[in-house]
Design a protein around this motif. Structure first.
Motif, short mmCIF file in Angstrom:
data_model
loop_
_atom_site.label_atom_id
_atom_site.label_comp_id
_atom_site.label_asym_id
_atom_site.label_seq_id
_atom_site.Cartn_x
_atom_site.Cartn_y
_atom_site.Cartn_z
N MET A 143 -0.91 6.40 -8.39
CA MET A 143 0.16 5.42 -8.35
C MET A 143 -0.44 4.04 -8.16
O MET A 143 -1.23 3.80 -7.26
N VAL A 144 -0.04 3.12 -8.99
CA VAL A 144 -0.54 1.75 -8.93
C VAL A 144 0.43 0.91 -8.12
O VAL A 144 1.64 0.93 -8.35
N ARG A 145 -0.11 0.18 -7.16
CA ARG A 145 0.71 -0.70 -6.33
C ARG A 145 0.89 -2.03 -7.03
O ARG A 145 -0.06 -2.63 -7.50
N VAL A 146 2.12 -2.49 -7.09
CA VAL A 146 2.44 -3.79 -7.70
C VAL A 146 1.92 -4.88 -6.77
O VAL A 146 2.19 -4.84 -5.56
N PRO A 147 1.20 -5.86 -7.31
CA PRO A 147 0.70 -6.94 -6.46
C PRO A 147 1.86 -7.71 -5.80
O PRO A 147 2.94 -7.85 -6.37
N LEU A 148 1.60 -8.19 -4.60
CA LEU A 148 2.61 -8.98 -3.90
C LEU A 148 2.76 -10.34 -4.55
O LEU A 148 1.81 -10.91 -5.07
N THR A 149 3.98 -10.85 -4.49
CA THR A 149 4.23 -12.19 -4.99
C THR A 149 3.77 -13.21 -3.96
O THR A 149 3.57 -12.88 -2.77
N ALA A 150 3.64 -14.43 -4.38
CA ALA A 150 3.27 -15.51 -3.45
C ALA A 150 4.31 -15.63 -2.34
O ALA A 150 3.98 -15.88 -1.18
#
Length: 89
Positions: free
Chosen positions: A1-8
Protein backbone atom coordinates in the motif's frame (compact mmCIF):
# COMPACT_ATOMS: atom_id res chain seq x y z
CA UNK A 1 0.00 0.00 0.00
CA UNK A 2 1.37 3.37 -1.02
CA UNK A 3 0.88 6.26 1.37
CA UNK A 4 -0.30 9.50 -0.20
CA UNK A 5 2.15 12.32 0.57
CA UNK A 6 0.93 14.94 3.01
CA UNK A 7 -0.10 18.30 1.68
CA UNK A 8 1.65 21.48 2.78
CA UNK A 9 -1.50 22.34 4.76
CA UNK A 10 -1.42 19.00 6.62
CA UNK A 11 2.26 19.44 7.43
CA UNK A 12 1.62 22.96 8.76
CA UNK A 13 -1.35 21.77 10.80
CA UNK A 14 0.85 19.04 12.30
CA UNK A 15 3.49 21.62 13.20
CA UNK A 16 0.84 23.79 14.86
CA UNK A 17 -0.59 20.84 16.77
CA UNK A 18 2.88 19.92 18.01
CA UNK A 19 3.51 23.47 19.17
CA UNK A 20 0.17 23.66 20.94
CA UNK A 21 0.78 20.38 22.77
CA UNK A 22 4.35 21.36 23.68
CA UNK A 23 3.12 24.70 25.07
CA UNK A 24 0.32 23.01 27.03
CA UNK A 25 2.77 20.45 28.45
CA UNK A 26 4.85 23.26 29.93
CA UNK A 27 7.25 21.96 32.54
CA UNK A 28 5.69 18.49 32.68
CA UNK A 29 7.89 15.74 31.36
CA UNK A 30 7.12 13.89 28.16
CA UNK A 31 7.18 10.67 30.16
CA UNK A 32 4.47 11.94 32.52
CA UNK A 33 2.18 13.20 29.77
CA UNK A 34 2.67 10.14 27.55
CA UNK A 35 1.92 7.81 30.46
CA UNK A 36 -1.24 9.73 31.36
CA UNK A 37 -2.38 9.65 27.72
CA UNK A 38 -1.43 5.96 27.44
CA UNK A 39 0.85 6.51 24.44
CA UNK A 40 4.57 6.00 24.01
CA UNK A 41 7.02 8.79 24.71
CA UNK A 42 8.31 8.38 21.16
CA UNK A 43 4.83 8.95 19.75
CA UNK A 44 4.46 12.12 21.81
CA UNK A 45 7.92 13.28 20.70
CA UNK A 46 7.03 12.69 17.03
CA UNK A 47 3.73 14.56 17.36
CA UNK A 48 5.34 17.50 19.17
CA UNK A 49 8.04 17.80 16.50
CA UNK A 50 5.58 17.46 13.62
CA UNK A 51 6.99 14.13 12.42
CA UNK A 52 3.50 12.66 12.91
CA UNK A 53 1.51 15.42 11.26
CA UNK A 54 -1.83 13.59 11.27
CA UNK A 55 -2.10 11.60 14.51
CA UNK A 56 -5.15 9.46 15.16
CA UNK A 57 -8.18 11.18 16.68
CA UNK A 58 -8.09 9.06 19.84
CA UNK A 59 -4.41 9.90 20.34
CA UNK A 60 -5.18 13.62 20.10
CA UNK A 61 -8.17 13.16 22.38
CA UNK A 62 -6.09 11.34 25.01
CA UNK A 63 -3.40 14.02 24.87
CA UNK A 64 -5.99 16.78 25.14
CA UNK A 65 -7.42 15.17 28.26
CA UNK A 66 -3.98 14.66 29.81
CA UNK A 67 -3.07 18.29 29.13
CA UNK A 68 -6.38 19.86 30.11
CA UNK A 69 -7.12 21.07 26.58
CA UNK A 70 -10.52 20.92 24.97
CA UNK A 71 -10.84 19.44 21.51
CA UNK A 72 -12.69 22.64 20.57
CA UNK A 73 -9.62 24.68 21.53
CA UNK A 74 -7.33 22.44 19.49
CA UNK A 75 -9.63 22.65 16.47
CA UNK A 76 -9.85 26.43 16.79
CA UNK A 77 -6.07 26.84 16.81
CA UNK A 78 -5.62 24.51 13.85
CA UNK A 79 -8.29 26.19 11.72
CA UNK A 80 -7.72 29.89 12.52
CA UNK A 81 -6.27 32.02 9.73
CA UNK A 82 -2.48 32.42 10.20
CA UNK A 83 -2.73 36.10 11.15
CA UNK A 84 -5.06 35.30 14.07
CA UNK A 85 -3.30 32.25 15.52
CA UNK A 86 -2.24 32.37 19.12
CA UNK A 87 -1.08 28.95 20.24
CA UNK A 88 -0.44 30.01 23.83
CA UNK A 89 -3.91 31.27 24.71
Amino acid sequence: MVRVPLTAEEIERGRLLGGLLRTARGERSMVDVAAEADISVETLRKIETGRIATPAFFTVSALAQALGLSLDRIAAVLTEPPARRDVAS
